[in-house]
Design a protein around this motif. Structure first.
Motif, PDB file in Angstrom:
ATOM      1  N   ASN A  37       0.837  -1.198   0.000  1.00  0.00           N
ATOM      2  CA  ASN A  37       0.000   0.000   0.000  1.00  0.00           C
ATOM      3  C   ASN A  37       0.872   1.249   0.000  1.00  0.00           C
ATOM      4  O   ASN A  37       1.613   1.496   0.951  1.00  0.00           O
ATOM      5  CB  ASN A  37      -0.924   0.007   1.231  1.00  0.00           C
ATOM      6  CG  ASN A  37      -1.752   1.274   1.317  1.00  0.00           C
ATOM      7  OD1 ASN A  37      -2.178   1.813   0.296  1.00  0.00           O
ATOM      8  ND2 ASN A  37      -1.957   1.765   2.521  1.00  0.00           N
ATOM      9  N   LEU A  38       0.764   2.053  -1.057  1.00  0.00           N
ATOM     10  CA  LEU A  38       1.529   3.304  -1.142  1.00  0.00           C
ATOM     11  C   LEU A  38       0.628   4.522  -0.969  1.00  0.00           C
ATOM     12  O   LEU A  38       1.060   5.645  -1.238  1.00  0.00           O
ATOM     13  CB  LEU A  38       2.264   3.391  -2.480  1.00  0.00           C
ATOM     14  CG  LEU A  38       3.386   2.375  -2.706  1.00  0.00           C
ATOM     15  CD1 LEU A  38       4.097   2.659  -4.021  1.00  0.00           C
ATOM     16  CD2 LEU A  38       4.384   2.370  -1.558  1.00  0.00           C
ATOM     17  N   ASP A  39      -0.597   4.312  -0.528  1.00  0.00           N
ATOM     18  CA  ASP A  39      -1.532   5.423  -0.322  1.00  0.00           C
ATOM     19  C   ASP A  39      -1.573   5.774   1.167  1.00  0.00           C
ATOM     20  O   ASP A  39      -2.123   5.020   1.970  1.00  0.00           O
ATOM     21  CB  ASP A  39      -2.926   5.027  -0.801  1.00  0.00           C
ATOM     22  CG  ASP A  39      -3.902   6.200  -0.765  1.00  0.00           C
ATOM     23  OD1 ASP A  39      -3.533   7.274  -0.243  1.00  0.00           O
ATOM     24  OD2 ASP A  39      -5.032   6.047  -1.271  1.00  0.00           O
ATOM     25  N   PRO A  40      -1.006   6.908   1.562  1.00  0.00           N
ATOM     26  CA  PRO A  40      -0.966   7.253   2.992  1.00  0.00           C
ATOM     27  C   PRO A  40      -2.341   7.582   3.560  1.00  0.00           C
ATOM     28  O   PRO A  40      -2.492   7.680   4.782  1.00  0.00           O
ATOM     29  CB  PRO A  40      -0.050   8.489   3.018  1.00  0.00           C
ATOM     30  CG  PRO A  40      -0.189   9.095   1.664  1.00  0.00           C
ATOM     31  CD  PRO A  40      -0.365   7.938   0.723  1.00  0.00           C
ATOM     32  N   ALA A  41      -3.351   7.753   2.706  1.00  0.00           N
ATOM     33  CA  ALA A  41      -4.703   8.036   3.183  1.00  0.00           C
ATOM     34  C   ALA A  41      -5.540   6.774   3.326  1.00  0.00           C
ATOM     35  O   ALA A  41      -6.652   6.826   3.858  1.00  0.00           O
ATOM     36  CB  ALA A  41      -5.404   9.009   2.231  1.00  0.00           C
ATOM     37  N   ASN A  42      -5.037   5.647   2.843  1.00  0.00           N
ATOM     38  CA  ASN A  42      -5.791   4.391   2.858  1.00  0.00           C
ATOM     39  C   ASN A  42      -5.510   3.635   4.153  1.00  0.00           C
ATOM     40  O   ASN A  42      -4.552   2.870   4.241  1.00  0.00           O
ATOM     41  CB  ASN A  42      -5.416   3.548   1.638  1.00  0.00           C
ATOM     42  CG  ASN A  42      -6.321   2.344   1.464  1.00  0.00           C
ATOM     43  OD1 ASN A  42      -7.262   2.140   2.227  1.00  0.00           O
ATOM     44  ND2 ASN A  42      -6.039   1.540   0.451  1.00  0.00           N
ATOM     45  N   ASP A  43      -6.362   3.852   5.151  1.00  0.00           N
ATOM     46  CA  ASP A  43      -6.143   3.212   6.446  1.00  0.00           C
ATOM     47  C   ASP A  43      -6.959   1.941   6.620  1.00  0.00           C
ATOM     48  O   ASP A  43      -6.867   1.277   7.652  1.00  0.00           O
ATOM     49  CB  ASP A  43      -6.468   4.185   7.587  1.00  0.00           C
ATOM     50  CG  ASP A  43      -7.896   4.711   7.517  1.00  0.00           C
ATOM     51  OD1 ASP A  43      -8.571   4.442   6.508  1.00  0.00           O
ATOM     52  OD2 ASP A  43      -8.319   5.394   8.472  1.00  0.00           O
ATOM     53  N   GLN A  44      -7.759   1.568   5.619  1.00  0.00           N
ATOM     54  CA  GLN A  44      -8.542   0.340   5.680  1.00  0.00           C
ATOM     55  C   GLN A  44      -8.456  -0.369   4.333  1.00  0.00           C
ATOM     56  O   GLN A  44      -8.985   0.115   3.333  1.00  0.00           O
ATOM     57  CB  GLN A  44     -10.004   0.631   6.029  1.00  0.00           C
ATOM     58  CG  GLN A  44     -10.198   1.184   7.431  1.00  0.00           C
ATOM     59  CD  GLN A  44     -11.670   1.429   7.764  1.00  0.00           C
ATOM     60  OE1 GLN A  44     -12.519   1.442   6.875  1.00  0.00           O
ATOM     61  NE2 GLN A  44     -11.962   1.606   9.032  1.00  0.00           N
ATOM     62  N   THR A  45      -7.783  -1.505   4.300  1.00  0.00           N
ATOM     63  CA  THR A  45      -7.618  -2.259   3.061  1.00  0.00           C
ATOM     64  C   THR A  45      -8.314  -3.613   3.193  1.00  0.00           C
ATOM     65  O   THR A  45      -8.270  -4.237   4.262  1.00  0.00           O
ATOM     66  CB  THR A  45      -6.133  -2.487   2.747  1.00  0.00           C
ATOM     67  OG1 THR A  45      -5.509  -3.191   3.832  1.00  0.00           O
ATOM     68  CG2 THR A  45      -5.421  -1.155   2.544  1.00  0.00           C
ATOM     69  N   ASN A  46      -8.938  -4.057   2.102  1.00  0.00           N
ATOM     70  CA  ASN A  46      -9.577  -5.370   2.101  1.00  0.00           C
ATOM     71  C   ASN A  46      -8.556  -6.488   1.950  1.00  0.00           C
ATOM     72  O   ASN A  46      -8.801  -7.616   2.371  1.00  0.00           O
ATOM     73  CB  ASN A  46     -10.595  -5.453   0.958  1.00  0.00           C
ATOM     74  CG  ASN A  46     -11.779  -4.524   1.169  1.00  0.00           C
ATOM     75  OD1 ASN A  46     -12.143  -4.233   2.299  1.00  0.00           O
ATOM     76  ND2 ASN A  46     -12.376  -4.069   0.076  1.00  0.00           N
ATOM     77  N   TYR A  47      -7.442  -6.191   1.340  1.00  0.00           N
ATOM     78  CA  TYR A  47      -6.412  -7.196   1.104  1.00  0.00           C
ATOM     79  C   TYR A  47      -5.406  -7.227   2.265  1.00  0.00           C
ATOM     80  O   TYR A  47      -5.248  -6.235   2.987  1.00  0.00           O
ATOM     81  CB  TYR A  47      -5.677  -6.894  -0.197  1.00  0.00           C
ATOM     82  CG  TYR A  47      -5.173  -5.468  -0.312  1.00  0.00           C
ATOM     83  CD1 TYR A  47      -4.025  -5.048   0.350  1.00  0.00           C
ATOM     84  CD2 TYR A  47      -5.848  -4.532  -1.085  1.00  0.00           C
ATOM     85  CE1 TYR A  47      -3.563  -3.741   0.248  1.00  0.00           C
ATOM     86  CE2 TYR A  47      -5.397  -3.227  -1.199  1.00  0.00           C
ATOM     87  CZ  TYR A  47      -4.266  -2.849  -0.534  1.00  0.00           C
ATOM     88  OH  TYR A  47      -3.809  -1.552  -0.623  1.00  0.00           O
ATOM     89  N   PRO A  48      -4.718  -8.362   2.464  1.00  0.00           N
ATOM     90  CA  PRO A  48      -3.634  -8.396   3.455  1.00  0.00           C
ATOM     91  C   PRO A  48      -2.466  -7.558   2.977  1.00  0.00           C
ATOM     92  O   PRO A  48      -1.919  -7.797   1.903  1.00  0.00           O
ATOM     93  CB  PRO A  48      -3.268  -9.888   3.541  1.00  0.00           C
ATOM     94  CG  PRO A  48      -3.735 -10.459   2.249  1.00  0.00           C
ATOM     95  CD  PRO A  48      -4.939  -9.675   1.835  1.00  0.00           C
ATOM     96  N   CYS A  49      -2.104  -6.569   3.749  1.00  0.00           N
ATOM     97  CA  CYS A  49      -1.086  -5.601   3.339  1.00  0.00           C
ATOM     98  C   CYS A  49       0.290  -6.063   3.826  1.00  0.00           C
ATOM     99  O   CYS A  49       0.557  -6.101   5.034  1.00  0.00           O
ATOM    100  CB  CYS A  49      -1.435  -4.229   3.914  1.00  0.00           C
ATOM    101  SG  CYS A  49      -0.470  -2.899   3.209  1.00  0.00           S
ATOM    102  N   ALA A  50       1.159  -6.429   2.887  1.00  0.00           N
ATOM    103  CA  ALA A  50       2.487  -6.923   3.251  1.00  0.00           C
ATOM    104  C   ALA A  50       3.424  -5.788   3.650  1.00  0.00           C
ATOM    105  O   ALA A  50       4.325  -5.979   4.469  1.00  0.00           O
ATOM    106  CB  ALA A  50       3.087  -7.709   2.095  1.00  0.00           C
ATOM    107  N   LEU A  51       3.202  -4.603   3.063  1.00  0.00           N
ATOM    108  CA  LEU A  51       4.033  -3.439   3.357  1.00  0.00           C
ATOM    109  C   LEU A  51       3.159  -2.210   3.196  1.00  0.00           C
ATOM    110  O   LEU A  51       2.453  -2.079   2.197  1.00  0.00           O
ATOM    111  CB  LEU A  51       5.237  -3.383   2.405  1.00  0.00           C
ATOM    112  CG  LEU A  51       6.360  -2.396   2.722  1.00  0.00           C
ATOM    113  CD1 LEU A  51       6.978  -2.712   4.076  1.00  0.00           C
ATOM    114  CD2 LEU A  51       7.437  -2.447   1.631  1.00  0.00           C
ATOM    115  N   ASP A  52       3.197  -1.315   4.193  1.00  0.00           N
ATOM    116  CA  ASP A  52       2.262  -0.189   4.223  1.00  0.00           C
ATOM    117  C   ASP A  52       3.024   1.100   4.450  1.00  0.00           C
ATOM    118  O   ASP A  52       3.766   1.238   5.432  1.00  0.00           O
ATOM    119  CB  ASP A  52       1.247  -0.399   5.347  1.00  0.00           C
ATOM    120  CG  ASP A  52       0.055   0.547   5.241  1.00  0.00           C
ATOM    121  OD1 ASP A  52       0.143   1.542   4.510  1.00  0.00           O
ATOM    122  OD2 ASP A  52      -0.971   0.267   5.896  1.00  0.00           O
TER     123      ASP A  52
END
Length: 343
Positions: A37-52
């Motif tokens: 995830n490279l979006d600093p505004a995206n605090d809720q992801t449906n996918y498992p985030c390996a790197l945020d």
């Protein structure tokens, strides 16, 4: 040599939904995949985030500390990431050779004229990463000539700016039949044929477009797109397995991906299909698939999936009765995708 996709697109184009669906599909075909995830505004992801990126910097902190608005805050966050590339490089090293999906912010400035995102991925290329830019556009843009031409220009500018193998995608194509009828067939829009044919529809859309200055501007834009001759579109319905399979093949060819050992060694239905060009339903005319005969094709694919499920069940029961393999469950795990698009 790690491979990956740089997922771009305007807000609402379906980037996060695409990353979630593609992550699930790759799991179904046995390809190891991680989402970044490279979006600093995206605090809720449906996918498992390996790197945020939010582990490095958050949009809320930037807006509070530097008194920036949301758009400026996102640009600042990507500049911060560019200045802290060691954090990203170390995080990616821990993922090994996983196939990577980079979920990027929706601010178009980042891939039209701001250089931070381009510099970040240029450095990753230097480290051996093979990347493809996947630019998503909502197919709703086809319903208005002005929106369509704007998206074509945006796609062209992104292709020139990012300087990567590039695939443009019209998302949510399964909804196109719900909108007003299009003046041309879908292949006119996907192949970006002569935009001069849209001029009359563009003038009918707004009386202001009929003035001489706008006529000249529209003509110049159409000529510019034609002179470059770079833009074309694939179509995608993220809930449709065959649509996902076709798009992934196109992306693999663009990036030079070769099947990994794990993916090539298994034989579930979707793994075999990814290696077999003839396994897809042969639909040459996307107009027929997604507009003219959409319901018939949907029904045919539903029945095909039911038959495949019955076949898997029969094979599992036969294996269990034969006792040749211990620990085989009575029902095989689901190998497809179930994605629910955000409202």
């Amino acid at each position: 040599m790690p491979f990956g996709q740089l997922v771009l697109g305007s807000p609402g184009a379906g980037k996060s939904t695409y990353c979630d669906g593609m992550h699930q599909f790759m799991a179904a075909i046995g390809r190891q995949c991680s989402v970044v995830n490279l979006d600093p505004a995206n605090d809720q992801t449906n996918y498992p985030c390996a790197l945020d990126i939010r582990d490095l910097v958050t949009l809320e902190e930037i807006m509070s500390d530097d008194r920036l608005g949301p758009n400026g805050g996102v640009l600042y966050a990507l500049e911060e990431l560019e200045n802290n590339m060691e954090w990203l490089e170390n995080g990616l090293k821990e993922l090994g050779d996983d196939y990577l999906l980079f979920d990027c912010p929706g601010q178009v400035e980042l891939y039209t004229h701001h250089n931070s995102l381009r510099n970040i991925f240029y450095r990753l290329q230097k480290l051996g990463y093979r990347l493809v830019a996947v630019h998503l556009s909502d197919c709703f843009c086809l319903t208005q000539p002005s929106l369509y031409i704007s998206n074509v220009m945006l796609a062209l500018r992104a292709m020139l700016q990012m300087d990567l193998p590039h695939i443009n995608v019209l998302t949510k194509i399964d909804r196109i039949s719900d909108y007003d009828p299009l003046p041309f067939n879908l292949d006119y829009y996907t192949e970006v044929q002569d935009l001069n044919y849209l001029m009359s529809s563009l003038e009918a859309e707004s009386p202001a477009m009929r003035s001489g200055k706008f006529t000249g501007l529209n003509q110049a834009i159409a000529n510019l797109v034609e002179q470059f001759g770079l833009v074309s579109f694939e179509v995608l319905a993220v809930e449709n397995k065959k649509s996902m399979m076709h798009l992934l093949r196109v992306i693999d060819r663009a990036g030079g991906y070769a099947f990994g050992t794990a993916e090539g060694a298994n034989d579930t239905i979707w793994q075999v299909a990814m290696r077999n060009e003839g396994s897809l339903l042969d639909v040459q005319d996307i107009q027929e698939r997604w507009i003219d005969s959409k319901e018939a094709y949907d029904e045919a694919e539903r029945r095909e999936e039911e038959e495949q499920e019955k076949l898997r069940m029969a094979q599992a029961e036969a294996a269990a009765e034969a006792g040749g393999l211990e620990g085989i469950p009575q029902t095989m795990p689901e190998s497809g995708i179930k994605v629910v698009r955000k409202k």
